[in-house]
Each structure stands twice: as C-alpha cells, then as structure tokens.
Design a protein around this motif. Structure first.
Motif, short mmCIF file in Angstrom:
data_model
loop_
_atom_site.label_atom_id
_atom_site.label_comp_id
_atom_site.label_asym_id
_atom_site.label_seq_id
_atom_site.Cartn_x
_atom_site.Cartn_y
_atom_site.Cartn_z
N LEU A 1 0.83 -1.21 0.00
CA LEU A 1 0.00 0.00 0.00
C LEU A 1 0.86 1.26 0.00
N LEU A 2 1.98 1.21 0.74
CA LEU A 2 2.90 2.35 0.73
C LEU A 2 3.49 2.56 -0.66
N LEU A 3 3.82 1.45 -1.34
CA LEU A 3 4.35 1.56 -2.70
C LEU A 3 3.29 2.16 -3.63
N LEU A 4 2.05 1.73 -3.46
CA LEU A 4 0.96 2.28 -4.27
C LEU A 4 0.79 3.77 -4.00
N GLY A 5 0.85 4.15 -2.71
CA GLY A 5 0.72 5.56 -2.36
C GLY A 5 1.84 6.39 -2.95
N PHE A 6 3.05 5.83 -2.94
CA PHE A 6 4.19 6.56 -3.52
C PHE A 6 4.00 6.75 -5.02
N VAL A 7 3.53 5.70 -5.70
CA VAL A 7 3.33 5.79 -7.15
C VAL A 7 2.26 6.83 -7.47
N LEU A 8 1.14 6.77 -6.75
CA LEU A 8 0.03 7.70 -7.02
C LEU A 8 0.42 9.14 -6.69
N SER A 9 1.31 9.32 -5.70
CA SER A 9 1.71 10.68 -5.33
C SER A 9 2.50 11.37 -6.43
N ARG A 10 3.06 10.58 -7.35
CA ARG A 10 3.86 11.14 -8.42
C ARG A 10 3.07 11.25 -9.73
#
Length: 333
Positions: free
Chosen positions: A27-36
C-alpha cells in the motif's frame, strides 16, 4: 469434527504483528506511485471507459475462473480423486475469495478442505493445488520473458528465457518423479536413502511424508497426455485473463500492441505472489507504468489500466468466490 490440513490450521493461529503489517508495504508503494501522478488526468482517463467495456472485461475474466476450476477437477481425476463438479467449482471459487485478502494469494489453498473432509491426505490434497499454481507460474513466466524479449528485438534473450523455463520445468518434473517412487525401487539412490533416514526422525517424519504424498499425487500429472491436456486448458483460461486487459486498453483509447500488453500483464500477475502485497497492489502499477511509458503511454493511463484490470478481477473473484463460500457451507450441512 472435520479434519483439516495443517496448512489451513496454521493459517488460523495467531498471526504475528509484523506479518499483519506486511501488506502495508504494498500500500505504501501504491501511495508513492500515485503521489507522483496527476490524479485529475487519471480521473479523465477513467471517465473515458464505457460501462460496456467493464462488463465485457469482467465476463472474459470470469471465463478464466471457471475454466481453471474445471482444470483443477481434471487434475484431481488424474490423481484418482473423484468429487462432483459442483463441489470442485464451489471449493475452487471459495479459494479465490480467500486469495483476495491473503498475502501471496495463499488463501486459494483453502480449497483442499473439500478433499480433506473426504478422507484425502493433506499431501495428496495439496498436490493438485500446487501443480495448478505451477502451471500458471510457468505460463506467465514464459509469456512475460519471451514476449518482452521479442518486443525489444533481442531474440537471444528470448531463447535464453525459454531455455531457463524448460530446464526449471524438467527439474521440477524429475524431483516429483524421484520422490514419488517407493524407496525400495531404488535402494542405491542417495536422495531416497537420505529421505528414508529423515523419515525415521520424529520431528521430520511428517514433513517427509508430506513431500512423498505431494510427489505421488503429482506423478500422474506428468504423463505426456496429461501435460498436453493441461497446457490446452491453461492457454484457453489465460486467454480470458489477457482478453480482459485488451478490452480495457481499448476502452482507455491506448494504441499498444497486444503482445506488449500480454507481456506486461504476465509480469504483473507474478507480482501477486509477493508476500508483501495483496494481489500485487502497488507493484502492478509500477510495472505497467515502466513498461508502457516506453511506448508513449502516459503514466496516468498506465496506472488506470493496471487498477482497472485488478478491479475487474477482484470484483469477479469476490462475487463468484463468495458464492462458492456459500455453496461450500450448504454442502457441509
């Protein structure tokens, strides 16, 4: 009281806190991707997809599910385990339901409960499930590695990838063939003698017995006729998986070759086996963005395609999986 496989019993024990937190990495990886990414552009891309496209994609993936359920029953028949088709479908679908919420999709192995309650040993019950997963893993590995290499134009990489997959399959086959034979047939074999000694140890006796049951259960599946039949069912089933992605890509207006989409989806499918994600969430999006961006696809559209494909699969698996859970409850009663 119904007997349950050790794998299912272990899953019901108290889970350590660190294992509960593992899905947060995905989920953290997904959040990082979406933040960019530009969320507004993602919304615009999502709005372009017609409802009919989602329905057709869901139907394609549902076909994949039911074909795999039938494939599993055929594997059981090869083992000499006869259960009604309705029971096999219900057990398989219930496993798909639990797979949606477990790390590495281990919940799909819960289907062995339908076999255990009919007196099948844990090793024999797991044999068809593990072989079933191996069929899918080798399929997506070959499709992903070979197709990606061909798209990149390097045939040497494609050939090397294919050779590695073949050698891996042969290694697994030889191990199953060796362990599945009685030790007295090959008294001079070092591996069989070692296993026989380990079986005498009280602590390792159950593990060795499980390995032998697994190998014996898989041996009938290694016959040429069985492998050819399983190859056909696997290819037809995965066609439904990839067809769902092709439909979604067209709905998004992406002009990308189906070969590249198939290769991308193959690697994304393997990410679902990672023990730090649920259904590969987070890792899938990163794979889609990195591969499709090289073909001129905007990052936002690539991420939407990944999320939509996962959404379609999860909805189909959850709906029919929950139906399988209810069917299994009625069958037990």
């Amino acid at each position: 009281m119904e007997s349950m496989p050790e794998a299912v019993l272990a899953a019901r024990k108290v889970v350590p806190r660190w294992r509960k937190l593992l899905p947060l990495l995905g989920l953290l990886l997904l959040g990082f991707v979406l933040s960019r990414l530009n969320l507004h552009q993602m919304g615009v891309a999502l709005h372009r997809v017609p409802a009919a496209t989602l329905i057709i994609a869901s139907t394609s993936f549902t076909l994949n599910l039911f074909l795999k359920a039938y494939r599993w029953q055929r594997l059981l028949e090869m083992q000499g385990i006869a259960i009604p088709l309705r029971v096999a479908v219900a057990a398989f679908m219930s496993g798909q339901f639990y797979a949606q919420v477990t790390l590495g999709r281990v919940g799909e192995f819960f289907r062995v409960e339908a076999l255990i309650e009919r007196g099948v040993s844990a090793g024999s019950a797991l044999a068809s499930c593990i072989f079933d997963r191996l069929l899918d893993v080798f399929t997506v590995l070959v499709a992903g590695a070979v197709l990606a290499a061909l798209v990149l134009g390097n045939r040497q990489i494609a050939l090397a990838a294919l050779v590695m997959m073949v050698l891996g399959a042969l290694a697994v086959g030889l191990m199953i063939e060796l362990l599945g034979k009685p030790p007295e047939e090959h008294p001079d074999n070092f591996v069989l003698r070692l296993l026989a000694r380990l079986e005498q140890q009280r602590v390792l006796a159950k593990l060795v017995k499980m390995l032998r049951d697994l190998a014996r259960g898989m041996r009938p599946m290694l016959r040429v006729r069985s492998l050819l039949e399983m190859a056909v069912w696997t290819l037809v089933a995965w066609f439904g998986y990839f067809a769902a992605l092709w439909q979604l890509a067209e709905g998004l207006g992406l002009h990308v070759s189906r070969i590249l989409l198939t290769s991308t989806a193959s690697f994304a499918a393997l990410s679902a086996l990672l023990p730090v994600t649920i259904s590969g969430l987070g890792a899938r999006e990163l794979i889609y963005i990195n591969v499709l961006q090289s073909q001129g696809v905007p990052k936002e559209s690539a991420a939407v395609l990944s999320l939509l494909h996962l959404f379609v699969m999860s909805i189909s698996a959850t709906i029919f999986g929950f139906g399988g859970v209810l069917s299994r409850q009625r069958q037990k009663l």
